[in-house]
Design a protein around this motif. Structure first.
Motif, PDB file in Angstrom:
ATOM      1  N   ASP A  65       0.824  -1.217   0.000  1.00 19.21           N
ATOM      2  CA  ASP A  65       0.000   0.000   0.000  1.00 19.21           C
ATOM      3  C   ASP A  65       0.853   1.262   0.000  1.00 19.21           C
ATOM      4  O   ASP A  65       0.493   2.262  -0.627  1.00 19.21           O
ATOM      5  N   PHE A  66       1.968   1.232   0.738  1.00 18.20           N
ATOM      6  CA  PHE A  66       2.797   2.413   0.918  1.00 18.20           C
ATOM      7  C   PHE A  66       4.057   2.397   0.059  1.00 18.20           C
ATOM      8  O   PHE A  66       4.506   3.447  -0.395  1.00 18.20           O
ATOM      9  N   ARG A 111       5.428 -10.810  -3.345  1.00 21.88           N
ATOM     10  CA  ARG A 111       5.453  -9.349  -3.412  1.00 21.88           C
ATOM     11  C   ARG A 111       6.597  -8.914  -4.314  1.00 21.88           C
ATOM     12  O   ARG A 111       7.752  -9.227  -4.040  1.00 21.88           O
ATOM     13  N   GLU A 144      -2.875  -7.394  -6.419  1.00 25.47           N
ATOM     14  CA  GLU A 144      -2.952  -5.980  -6.055  1.00 25.47           C
ATOM     15  C   GLU A 144      -1.736  -5.258  -6.594  1.00 25.47           C
ATOM     16  O   GLU A 144      -0.613  -5.759  -6.479  1.00 25.47           O
ATOM     17  N   VAL A 146       0.066  -1.246  -6.794  1.00 26.97           N
ATOM     18  CA  VAL A 146       0.070   0.154  -6.368  1.00 26.97           C
ATOM     19  C   VAL A 146       1.294   0.825  -6.966  1.00 26.97           C
ATOM     20  O   VAL A 146       2.427   0.357  -6.778  1.00 26.97           O
ATOM     21  N   GLY A 151       1.525   5.180  -3.824  1.00 25.11           N
ATOM     22  CA  GLY A 151       2.068   4.738  -2.542  1.00 25.11           C
ATOM     23  C   GLY A 151       2.498   5.906  -1.675  1.00 25.11           C
ATOM     24  O   GLY A 151       2.239   5.925  -0.463  1.00 25.11           O
ATOM     25  N   LEU A 154      -0.642   7.665  -0.357  1.00 18.40           N
ATOM     26  CA  LEU A 154      -1.270   6.895   0.712  1.00 18.40           C
ATOM     27  C   LEU A 154      -0.473   7.019   2.012  1.00 18.40           C
ATOM     28  O   LEU A 154      -1.062   7.061   3.101  1.00 18.40           O
ATOM     29  N   THR A 155       0.850   7.068   1.901  1.00 14.32           N
ATOM     30  CA  THR A 155       1.689   7.219   3.093  1.00 14.32           C
ATOM     31  C   THR A 155       1.390   8.534   3.797  1.00 14.32           C
ATOM     32  O   THR A 155       1.213   8.573   5.021  1.00 14.32           O
ATOM     33  N   THR A 252       0.332  -1.950   6.952  1.00 11.19           N
ATOM     34  CA  THR A 252      -0.526  -1.713   5.797  1.00 11.19           C
ATOM     35  C   THR A 252      -1.659  -0.763   6.190  1.00 11.19           C
ATOM     36  O   THR A 252      -1.776  -0.347   7.348  1.00 11.19           O
ATOM     37  N   LEU A 253      -2.519  -0.449   5.226  1.00 16.44           N
ATOM     38  CA  LEU A 253      -3.647   0.433   5.513  1.00 16.44           C
ATOM     39  C   LEU A 253      -4.581  -0.134   6.589  1.00 16.44           C
ATOM     40  O   LEU A 253      -5.027   0.613   7.473  1.00 16.44           O
TER      41      LEU A 253
END
Length: 369
Positions: A65-66, A111, A144, A146, A151, A154-155, A252-253
């Motif tokens: 996510d980040f 990942r 997923e 991003v 990223g 979102l951070t 993560t989020l």
């Protein structure tokens, strides 16, 4: 002689009915305040170990996510080894990807770091594994992707969310305890929120400076209850994020959402205990020692504190054990936060009031009506 019938006995109105929980803690009276030095040592060691782990590892292990990148979740028909997956991905130049087993030895998380576009990375991974592991078919459960710019956004949004949550709690505490002298806390919180809109400022640095300023204001204006509640809140957040570093878990989020929830939970639990302390101070400050009043207050709210935490803990534990990999980090953060939030309201926030009282050496410690 006429016989007079006795009226049936009816329960008195307003008389509290005893429940099982009251019996459970009725005869228990722990000396929590007397164990404050041991509790302080445990809290300091836990916080230092967690922060030390973060420093040694160079910060958080941020999720897709980040950081940006691609995540592929696969489920194979037969057990598969991580080394097999890695060797197969080396053929397409993705051997350095993060590969993990979770749930069972048939489920794999891959990942891929950012640098390759999401569609290209996921397609390369799936195609390479289908060609290299033809004898072990698999199902693609999740993909997923991003991008690096998303990223970074979102951070910053996650940092702002944490800042606003903490500022909101400080605003509430400033209003809840001694509202007139707490205007300084409110000013600092509002100024921090306004400064956060400046794009060039570091949100973690701004949050740290604002918290230090609020604590200094609490000391200056003798806002002992607000000071203790804020220290307990900081303690809970540090211990929770420290456990993520110690256990090598990704942030993560969903984890950020859990920490936001725990900020409110921690403050609420502390305020319940503090309300009883303030009530008992008004009633008994002339007849009982300060430490005894605090100890009585904690014991009086113990059943509520333990039973409330236990109900949330049981549900969260089930979520952690059976909820799946996607929300495992969220459940783990909630479990740690519930434990630390309950612990800090008893062993951190309340004992700080004793330390404050011993330092100030004031004869009267009853709160204003």
């Amino acid at each position: 002689m006429q016989k007079v019938e006795k009226p049936e006995k009816t329960p008195l109105k307003g008389k509290s009915q005893r429940v099982y929980s009251s019996y459970l803690f009725k005869r228990i009276h722990y000396d929590f305040i007397g164990k404050r030095k041991i509790a302080f040592i445990i809290s300091i060691v836990t916080a230092v170990v967690g922060l030390g782990s973060l420093i040694i590892k160079g910060g958080f292990d941020l999720g897709i996510d980040f950081r940006g990148g691609t995540l592929v979740e696969l489920r194979f028909e037969r057990p598969v080894q991580v080394d097999q997956i890695r060797e197969t991905l080396r053929t397409v130049g993705l051997g350095d990807s993060i590969i993990q087993q979770f749930g069972s030895d048939r489920e794999i998380l891959i990942r891929v770091e950012r640098g390759i576009s999401g569609e290209d990375a996921s397609a390369k991974v799936i195609e390479a594994l289908r060609n290299g592991l033809k004898d072990d078919p698999f199902e693609v459960r999740r993909v997923e992707s991003v991008g690096p710019q998303v990223g970074e956004e979102l951070t910053r949004q996650a940092q702002l969310a944490l800042l606003f949550a903490i500022a909101g709690m400080v605003l509430y505490l400033g209003w809840r305890f001694d509202s007139k002298p707490a205007i300084s806390m409110i000013v600092i919180s509002v100024a921090t929120i306004l400064l956060s809109s400046w794009g060039g400022i570091s949100i973690p640095l701004l949050t740290s400076v604002a918290l230090i300023a609020v604590l200094v204001a609490c000391v200056w204006f003798d806002l002992r209850f607000a000071f203790a509640a804020i220290v307990a809140l900081i303690h809970d957040v540090i211990v929770t994020i420290g456990m993520f570093s110690i256990t090598n878990r990704e942030v993560t989020l969903p984890v950020v959402a859990a920490i936001l929830t725990l900020i409110g939970y921690s403050v609420n639990d502390t305020i319940v205990v503090f309300d009883r302390i303030r009530e008992n101070l008004r009633l008994h400050y002339r007849t009982k020692p300060f430490e005894e009043i605090l100890n009585d207050s904690i014991n009086q709210t113990l059943s509520r504190t333990i039973l409330t935490a236990l109900t949330v803990f049981i549900v969260t534990l089930i979520l952690y054990l059976r909820g799946g990999e996607v929300i495992n980090g969220f459940a783990f953060a909630m479990l740690i936060g519930i434990i630390t939030g309950t612990y800090s309201s008893i062993f951190v926030a309340s004992p700080i009031l004793v330390v404050w009282q011993n330092i100030s050496k004031k004869k009267s410690y009853a709160p204003k009506r």
